[in-house]
Design an enzyme around this catalytic site. Structure first.
Site, PDB file in Angstrom:
ATOM      1  N   HIS A 118      35.043  44.209  62.785  1.00 17.62           N
ATOM      2  CA  HIS A 118      33.554  44.926  62.926  1.00 17.62           C
ATOM      3  C   HIS A 118      32.579  44.478  61.654  1.00 17.62           C
ATOM      4  O   HIS A 118      31.371  44.167  62.134  1.00 17.62           O
ATOM      5  CB  HIS A 118      33.657  46.586  62.955  1.00 17.62           C
ATOM      6  CG  HIS A 118      34.432  46.890  61.701  1.00 17.62           C
ATOM      7  ND1 HIS A 118      35.790  46.621  61.619  1.00 17.62           N
ATOM      8  CD2 HIS A 118      33.869  47.402  60.504  1.00 17.62           C
ATOM      9  CE1 HIS A 118      36.018  47.207  60.365  1.00 17.62           C
ATOM     10  NE2 HIS A 118      34.984  47.633  59.669  1.00 17.62           N
TER      11      HIS A 118
ATOM     12  N   HIS B 101      41.251  17.314  51.834  1.00 17.69           N
ATOM     13  CA  HIS B 101      42.738  17.390  50.967  1.00 17.69           C
ATOM     14  C   HIS B 101      43.895  18.395  51.904  1.00 17.69           C
ATOM     15  O   HIS B 101      45.017  18.047  51.630  1.00 17.69           O
ATOM     16  CB  HIS B 101      42.542  17.570  49.483  1.00 17.69           C
ATOM     17  CG  HIS B 101      42.185  16.503  48.747  1.00 17.69           C
ATOM     18  ND1 HIS B 101      41.876  16.569  47.341  1.00 17.69           N
ATOM     19  CD2 HIS B 101      41.670  15.259  49.136  1.00 17.69           C
ATOM     20  CE1 HIS B 101      41.383  15.823  46.739  1.00 17.69           C
ATOM     21  NE2 HIS B 101      41.262  14.714  47.881  1.00 17.69           N
TER      22      HIS B 101
ATOM     23  N   ARG C  15      48.431  10.529  50.527  1.00 15.87           N
ATOM     24  CA  ARG C  15      49.372  11.440  49.754  1.00 15.87           C
ATOM     25  C   ARG C  15      49.314  12.800  50.459  1.00 15.87           C
ATOM     26  O   ARG C  15      50.199  13.587  50.190  1.00 15.87           O
ATOM     27  CB  ARG C  15      48.947  11.421  48.277  1.00 15.87           C
ATOM     28  CG  ARG C  15      47.781  11.883  47.838  1.00 15.87           C
ATOM     29  CD  ARG C  15      47.622  11.533  46.286  1.00 15.87           C
ATOM     30  NE  ARG C  15      46.349  11.698  45.834  1.00 15.87           N
ATOM     31  CZ  ARG C  15      45.020  11.682  46.255  1.00 15.87           C
ATOM     32  NH1 ARG C  15      44.756  10.607  46.833  1.00 15.87           N
ATOM     33  NH2 ARG C  15      44.219  12.114  45.496  1.00 15.87           N
TER      34      ARG C  15
HETATM   35  C1  RB5 Z   1      36.728  46.104  56.593  1.00 14.23           C
HETATM   36  O1  RB5 Z   1      35.785  47.306  55.846  1.00 14.23           O
HETATM   37  C2  RB5 Z   1      37.153  45.339  55.627  1.00 14.23           C
HETATM   38  O2  RB5 Z   1      38.230  45.815  54.885  1.00 14.23           O
HETATM   39  C3  RB5 Z   1      37.375  43.938  56.177  1.00 14.23           C
HETATM   40  O3  RB5 Z   1      36.316  43.431  56.934  1.00 14.23           O
HETATM   41  C4  RB5 Z   1      38.100  42.877  55.313  1.00 14.23           C
HETATM   42  O4  RB5 Z   1      37.021  42.427  54.279  1.00 14.23           O
HETATM   43  C5  RB5 Z   1      39.361  43.009  54.821  1.00 14.23           C
HETATM   44  O5  RB5 Z   1      39.798  41.972  54.002  1.00 14.23           O
END
Ligand code: RB5
Length: 146
Positions: free
Chosen positions: A13, A102, A136
């Protein structure tokens, strides 16, 4: 499916808005974009969406993917647990370039609460355009999974 012109993208979200903008950007560049969700700003766990995209890259259904969450950290942690996934969390252009040259990064991770739209577009473009240097570096990335 033309794998080179196809990409899978997923977010939680916190980065839904940026994912929608990136989808439009990629469509305009001629990419077929598989959207793994999430599809609105209702709170979800980044883990579910990170797993979907990472699995599709790990099993080579897609050569490349993009993951977004608020910081990019959670998505990186999830994605890099999958075999053959090399997920690179980038917020500067040099890192994006090096992640391809890389590290042959196959998932670009972005923090939607960290970077602006224009920087995100530039990071994606570098991720798409920059080839792996091989040599490499091939032995090194191969040994990650072995
Ligand atoms: C959501 O609040 C947040 O925790 C998530 O989007 C993220 O940043 C997690 O690592």
């Amino acid at each position: 499916m033309d794998k080179e012109k196809s990409i899978i993208i997923g977010c939680d979200h916190a980065a839904f808005e940026l994912k929608e903008k990136l989808k439009a950007y990629l469509f305009n560049k001629g990419f077929k974009v598989e959207d793994a969700g999430t599809f609105n700003e209702e709170s979800v766990s980044y883990v579910d969406y990170g797993k979907k995209v990472a699995k599709a890259v790990s099993d080579n259904t897609y050569e490349k993917g993009i993951l977004l969450c608020g910081s990019g950290l959670g998505m990186s942690m999830v994605a890099n647990r999958f075999p053959k996934v090399r997920a690179a969390l980038c917020s500067d252009l040099f890192s994006a370039k090096m992640s391809r040259l890389h590290n042959d990064a196959n998932i670009l991770v972005l923090g939607g609460r960290i970077i602006g739209d224009i920087l995100a577009f530039e990071l994606v473009q570098i991720f798409l355009d920059t080839p792996f240097e091989g040599g490499r570096h091939l032995d090194r990335i191969t040994s990650i999974d072995n």
